[in-house]
Scaffold this motif. Sequence first.
Motif: not given
Length: 265
Positions: A146-175
């Motif tokens: 969801k965060n990745l799609i929002i970032m792409r739709n807005r065409q605004k790529y920031t450290a904050k948004k990428y970290l929100y994407v990867y927080r989700g991925l890291a948590n999913a991978l860990f579990v």
Amino acid sequence: MQTEQESIKKILQAWQQRKGTKILFAVENGSRAWRMESADSDYDIRFVFYRPAKEYIALSPPAEVDNMAFNDKLEPCLLKDALYDFSGFDIFKYLHLLKKSNPTAIEWLLTDIVYTGIVPTELKDFAEKFFSPTALIYHYASLARKNLIIMRNRQKYTAKKYLYVYRGLANALFVQNTGRLPDICFPTTLAACRQYFGEARYDLLCRLIETKKLGQEKEEIGPQPLLDDFADNFRPAAAPVDKNGDQREKLLNAYLRKLLTGDAS
């Protein structure tokens, strides 16, 4: 001059007296709890409250959620202008979410920033023992997407948004790979998933964390192919079958009765 923690406690105490309710516990659950806050990050205060038992016996059930927002002068304000963002859940709503292994409800039990009350040991133990890996894996993977799609739709790529994407991925991978709850501290979970992300990707994410902490979280950094490729291709693996549904409700009902009536049976 009172500290931010003292201001938060003051607001919560006033709310508790005004509402005639009891706050079970109040915690931080946002960038500060995740250990990737910047100097101007707001405070995301989340709390669980309960009423006298008789108030639940009514034709119209009491409100389940109460939200508040205050600026740096402790004045009520719009959420977009808030330094202090409060969201409180009634115990019935909260336990319903915990029964479903709602990741947000679980995170409230794991944070080490507690503003008032005590996080119940019974609930924390319950979450660690009876959480549904399936629910967490798919929630966190969906959150990343969801965060990745929002970032792409807005065409605004920031450290904050990428970290929100990867927080989700890291948590999913860990579990998915450990069968345990991820640490609330994002850098800790990220380090635990280092082997899955690879060194170059891990190093880039660590740099983005530092960028965010320096207050440059909203600055445009452009698309990051190294991060985009992994996020686009991530698919959650099949999780173990959840067999604890009935036991969850039984245990949470016992906790609820004990809290409201003192009856532990």
